[in-house]
Design a protein around this motif. Structure first.
Motif, PDB file in Angstrom:
ATOM      1  N   VAL A  24      -6.450   2.424 -14.932  1.00  0.00           N
ATOM      2  CA  VAL A  24      -5.657   1.810 -16.001  1.00  0.00           C
ATOM      3  C   VAL A  24      -5.328   0.383 -15.595  1.00  0.00           C
ATOM      4  O   VAL A  24      -4.709   0.147 -14.548  1.00  0.00           O
ATOM      5  N   GLY A  25      -5.742  -0.582 -16.414  1.00  0.00           N
ATOM      6  CA  GLY A  25      -5.382  -1.973 -16.170  1.00  0.00           C
ATOM      7  C   GLY A  25      -3.999  -2.256 -16.706  1.00  0.00           C
ATOM      8  O   GLY A  25      -3.659  -1.811 -17.810  1.00  0.00           O
ATOM      9  N   VAL A  26      -3.195  -2.976 -15.954  1.00  0.00           N
ATOM     10  CA  VAL A  26      -1.837  -3.328 -16.382  1.00  0.00           C
ATOM     11  C   VAL A  26      -1.704  -4.841 -16.360  1.00  0.00           C
ATOM     12  O   VAL A  26      -1.839  -5.466 -15.300  1.00  0.00           O
ATOM     13  N   LEU A  27      -1.467  -5.422 -17.522  1.00  0.00           N
ATOM     14  CA  LEU A  27      -1.186  -6.852 -17.602  1.00  0.00           C
ATOM     15  C   LEU A  27       0.228  -7.064 -17.068  1.00  0.00           C
ATOM     16  O   LEU A  27       1.207  -6.677 -17.708  1.00  0.00           O
ATOM     17  N   THR A  28       0.327  -7.631 -15.895  1.00  0.00           N
ATOM     18  CA  THR A  28       1.586  -7.646 -15.170  1.00  0.00           C
ATOM     19  C   THR A  28       2.583  -8.637 -15.750  1.00  0.00           C
ATOM     20  O   THR A  28       2.221  -9.674 -16.307  1.00  0.00           O
ATOM     21  N   ASP A  29       3.851  -8.277 -15.584  1.00  0.00           N
ATOM     22  CA  ASP A  29       4.956  -9.094 -16.053  1.00  0.00           C
ATOM     23  C   ASP A  29       6.117  -8.841 -15.100  1.00  0.00           C
ATOM     24  O   ASP A  29       6.366  -7.696 -14.725  1.00  0.00           O
ATOM     25  N   ARG A  30       6.812  -9.884 -14.676  1.00  0.00           N
ATOM     26  CA  ARG A  30       7.866  -9.712 -13.675  1.00  0.00           C
ATOM     27  C   ARG A  30       9.084  -9.039 -14.300  1.00  0.00           C
ATOM     28  O   ARG A  30       9.956  -9.699 -14.870  1.00  0.00           O
ATOM     29  N   GLY A  31       9.124  -7.726 -14.171  1.00  0.00           N
ATOM     30  CA  GLY A  31      10.246  -6.980 -14.714  1.00  0.00           C
ATOM     31  C   GLY A  31      10.023  -5.491 -14.607  1.00  0.00           C
ATOM     32  O   GLY A  31       8.998  -5.009 -14.094  1.00  0.00           O
ATOM     33  N   ALA A  32      10.989  -4.736 -15.097  1.00  0.00           N
ATOM     34  CA  ALA A  32      10.962  -3.282 -14.975  1.00  0.00           C
ATOM     35  C   ALA A  32       9.777  -2.669 -15.697  1.00  0.00           C
ATOM     36  O   ALA A  32       9.313  -1.583 -15.322  1.00  0.00           O
ATOM     37  N   GLY A  33       9.249  -3.339 -16.730  1.00  0.00           N
ATOM     38  CA  GLY A  33       8.124  -2.785 -17.479  1.00  0.00           C
ATOM     39  C   GLY A  33       6.891  -2.581 -16.622  1.00  0.00           C
ATOM     40  O   GLY A  33       6.209  -1.545 -16.731  1.00  0.00           O
ATOM     41  N   THR A  34       6.590  -3.549 -15.769  1.00  0.00           N
ATOM     42  CA  THR A  34       5.421  -3.414 -14.889  1.00  0.00           C
ATOM     43  C   THR A  34       5.658  -2.328 -13.847  1.00  0.00           C
ATOM     44  O   THR A  34       4.745  -1.565 -13.511  1.00  0.00           O
ATOM     45  N   VAL A  35       6.874  -2.239 -13.324  1.00  0.00           N
ATOM     46  CA  VAL A  35       7.190  -1.187 -12.359  1.00  0.00           C
ATOM     47  C   VAL A  35       7.034   0.184 -13.014  1.00  0.00           C
ATOM     48  O   VAL A  35       6.467   1.115 -12.426  1.00  0.00           O
ATOM     49  N   VAL A  82      -3.702  -6.695 -13.604  1.00  0.00           N
ATOM     50  CA  VAL A  82      -4.520  -7.760 -14.180  1.00  0.00           C
ATOM     51  C   VAL A  82      -3.602  -8.928 -14.502  1.00  0.00           C
ATOM     52  O   VAL A  82      -2.610  -8.761 -15.226  1.00  0.00           O
ATOM     53  N   ASP A  83      -3.909 -10.084 -13.975  1.00  0.00           N
ATOM     54  CA  ASP A  83      -3.089 -11.271 -14.211  1.00  0.00           C
ATOM     55  C   ASP A  83      -3.270 -11.719 -15.661  1.00  0.00           C
ATOM     56  O   ASP A  83      -4.379 -12.047 -16.083  1.00  0.00           O
ATOM     57  N   PRO A  84      -2.191 -11.749 -16.464  1.00  0.00           N
ATOM     58  CA  PRO A  84      -2.334 -12.172 -17.865  1.00  0.00           C
ATOM     59  C   PRO A  84      -2.767 -13.622 -18.008  1.00  0.00           C
ATOM     60  O   PRO A  84      -3.255 -14.016 -19.074  1.00  0.00           O
ATOM     61  N   ALA A  85      -2.618 -14.425 -16.937  1.00  0.00           N
ATOM     62  CA  ALA A  85      -3.035 -15.829 -17.003  1.00  0.00           C
ATOM     63  C   ALA A  85      -4.542 -15.995 -16.858  1.00  0.00           C
ATOM     64  O   ALA A  85      -5.071 -17.078 -17.127  1.00  0.00           O
ATOM     65  N   PHE A  86      -5.248 -14.943 -16.430  1.00  0.00           N
ATOM     66  CA  PHE A  86      -6.704 -15.043 -16.313  1.00  0.00           C
ATOM     67  C   PHE A  86      -7.324 -15.255 -17.696  1.00  0.00           C
ATOM     68  O   PHE A  86      -6.789 -14.815 -18.716  1.00  0.00           O
ATOM     69  N   THR A  87      -8.487 -15.894 -17.701  1.00  0.00           N
ATOM     70  CA  THR A  87      -9.218 -16.040 -18.950  1.00  0.00           C
ATOM     71  C   THR A  87      -9.750 -14.685 -19.393  1.00  0.00           C
ATOM     72  O   THR A  87      -9.888 -13.743 -18.593  1.00  0.00           O
ATOM     73  N   PHE A 106       9.123 -10.931  -4.788  1.00  0.00           N
ATOM     74  CA  PHE A 106       8.679 -12.321  -4.699  1.00  0.00           C
ATOM     75  C   PHE A 106       7.172 -12.462  -4.834  1.00  0.00           C
ATOM     76  O   PHE A 106       6.677 -13.386  -5.457  1.00  0.00           O
ATOM     77  N   ALA A 107       6.409 -11.555  -4.255  1.00  0.00           N
ATOM     78  CA  ALA A 107       4.953 -11.687  -4.203  1.00  0.00           C
ATOM     79  C   ALA A 107       4.330 -11.571  -5.591  1.00  0.00           C
ATOM     80  O   ALA A 107       4.906 -10.984  -6.512  1.00  0.00           O
ATOM     81  N   SER A 108       3.125 -12.101  -5.729  1.00  0.00           N
ATOM     82  CA  SER A 108       2.366 -11.916  -6.957  1.00  0.00           C
ATOM     83  C   SER A 108       2.178 -10.429  -7.218  1.00  0.00           C
ATOM     84  O   SER A 108       1.847  -9.656  -6.312  1.00  0.00           O
ATOM     85  N   LEU A 109       2.378 -10.011  -8.462  1.00  0.00           N
ATOM     86  CA  LEU A 109       2.214  -8.607  -8.810  1.00  0.00           C
ATOM     87  C   LEU A 109       0.752  -8.189  -8.834  1.00  0.00           C
ATOM     88  O   LEU A 109       0.445  -7.009  -9.055  1.00  0.00           O
ATOM     89  N   ASN A 110      -0.135  -9.127  -8.576  1.00  0.00           N
ATOM     90  CA  ASN A 110      -1.566  -8.818  -8.561  1.00  0.00           C
ATOM     91  C   ASN A 110      -2.097  -8.636  -7.146  1.00  0.00           C
ATOM     92  O   ASN A 110      -3.299  -8.437  -6.966  1.00  0.00           O
TER      93      ASN A 110
END
Length: 493
Positions: free
Chosen positions: A55-66, A82-87, A184-188
């Motif tokens: 399952v791919g998860v478009l990450t977001d800094r918050g409880a939703g990604t956790v 999956v970094d949402p900033a990627f093309t 702090f770290a990137s969620l990816n």
């Protein structure tokens, strides 16, 4: 009989049952209790259904990604950030390489890139939901490391490996109720799991805040104080900047709430370590240096460099420490560190030859060849002595220069490219040299390449500097010599 460790999802589920009203996550939306986070994870798992695959998860800094991470594990699936900033092009490539079946997103109407999407507004979960029972070899997550072929390699990590590493790390850092751990770290990247999983399996609170990524160290320090953060896990390069700021400022100290600072990802500067040891208040703070690879799951070695438990050498060096209890280590004839034990990844998805080459069986025990050269100190601790290959660390992220070169050569104006890492103050940056594949038409090829990479490459694969040169330096066998190319165009020799 090999030791077994409690599965992280089961441990979270039990912790949430014991402390339902305790705060699990603090983010921009407020506080989420353990009971509420467990309910959100059950909601995700119910929407996915049993055994949903990757399952791919478009990450977001918050409880939703956790909640998405925990929900994927609760459903018996495999998490892939999956970094949402990627093309869309890069997201599609990652989705195909990782065999992603479904995408979870906290945002409405995301840009499509292949797999079906589950967005906000998932149906409520049945209150009697129970996670699927895991097996130690069930894949927990897929992450990508830089590859010498120019394509990222998907690393598949099993549930048993995560359980072993998280147990050792939580014991090392003594994480428990009352702690507030900064995310702090990137969620990816897997460093984020070092922050999330020990916290939520031990009843502590995970803290998200935008000021952690503002670029302002005064704001960062005020945020730590405001949110009463007790545990920090920082890239060594960022810690270098923080120590420099505290040293130069003179009147500023870390807040009283901070009890442990974890660093890792790059070599520790002796000068900065010396500065840290003279800062007011740092004698009470544990400064823990850590080492690990994506393929060996989170942290395999650690050592206290300063503070109440320090056993660091008196010569000012910064060893990577000793193996954690779950780790088996050996040092090869060439000084290479090899890591065995229950926390090894299953291998590289779809790459059996690369898996066999990097995960050899030695004396009946499976190991991972780290590519890092080490030496053992007088007290038994390991010291990092550099790489056996061309890989470098950029702010804690492993980068193979060949992947940077492949991104550059994808531009039609480039004939060849060479990338290498160079020191820039207390950290490492990538610099690149390219030859033009077309006659000089007056355009700025370097500027074109920077724009090209902003569209097509993640940040860690974008060189700090790109120089267009008439030719690259080659070895006698015809291969590009990265270091001699850099030397020629920086010294003129």
């Amino acid at each position: 009989m090999p030791e077994t460790f409690p599965d992280v999802l089961r441990r979270f589920w039990r912790t949430a049952g014991l402390h339902p009203r305790a705060v699990a996550v603090v983010d921009a939306a407020g506080s989420t209790t353990y009971a509420a986070l467990r309910a959100r994870a059950a909601q995700v798992a119910g929407a996915l259904g049993p055994r949903p695959g990757t399952v791919g998860v478009l990450t977001d800094r918050g409880a939703g990604t956790v909640a998405a991470l925990l929900g994927v594990l609760a459903a018996g699936g495999t998490y892939c950030p999956v970094d949402p900033a990627f093309t869309a092009e890069r997201k599609k490539e990652l989705a195909e390489t990782a065999a992603i079946r479904t995408v979870l997103t906290p945002r409405p109407d995301p840009e499509p890139f292949g797999p079906p999407v589950l967005g906000p507004g998932l149906p409520a979960a049945d209150g009697s939901f129970e996670p699927l029972p895991p097996a130690p070899d069930d894949p927990a997550y897929v992450l990508f490391t830089s590859g010498s072929t120019g394509r990222p390699k998907p690393v598949v990590t099993p549930r048993g490996a995560v359980a072993a590493a998280v147990h050792s790390l939580a014991e090392l850092l003594e994480v428990g109720p009352g702690d507030r751990v900064l995310q702090f770290a990137s969620l990816n990247w897997d460093t984020s799991f070092e922050e999330i999983l020990p916290t939520l399996t031990r009843g502590a609170t995970l803290v998200f805040d935008a000021d952690a990524h503002s670029g302002s160290l005064p704001r960062f320090l005020r945020m730590l104080d405001r949110l009463r953060v007790s545990v920090l896990d920082l890239p060594t390069a960022f810690w270098h900047e923080l120590v420099h700021h505290l040293t130069e400022d003179g009147g500023t100290a870390l807040p009283e709430s901070v009890r442990t600072v974890v660093i890792g990802g790059e070599a520790t500067s002796r000068a900065r370590l010396g500065n840290w040891r003279t800062l007011p208040g740092t004698d009470r703070i544990r400064l823990v240096n850590t080492y690990g690879c994506t393929e060996t799951t989170l942290v395999t070695h650690a050592g206290d460099l300063h503070g109440p438990h320090s056993r660091a050498p008196e010569d000012g060096s910064a060893p990577i420490g000793r193996a954690l209890p779950h780790v088996r280590e050996r040092i090869g004839a060439d000084g290479e560190l090899l890591v065995g034990g229950p926390a090894l990844a299953l291998g590289y998805l779809g790459l059996p030859e690369a898996t066999a080459e990097r995960f050899p069986v030695l004396d009946g025990v499976r190991h991972f060849r780290t590519g890092d050269r080490v030496r053992r100190g007088e007290r038994g601790e390991l010291h990092h002595e550099g790489r056996l290959d061309d890989q470098i660390k950029v702010r804690g992220i492993r980068v193979d220069p060949a992947e940077v070169e492949a991104q550059l050569c994808a531009h039609p104006g480039v004939a060849s490219a060479a990338a290498t890492g160079v020191a820039a103050g207390d950290h490492t940056v990538v610099v690149a040299y390219v030859t033009a594949g077309r006659p000089d038409d007056g355009t700025d090829l370097a500027a074109e390449l920077r724009a090209h990479l902003r569209r097509h490459a993640p940040g860690h694969l974008r060189p700090h500097r790109i120089t267009v040169v008439p030719e690259l330096v080659h070895t006698a066998s015809g291969k590009v010599d990265r270091r001699r190319t850099h030397h020629r165009y920086t010294t003129g020799a």
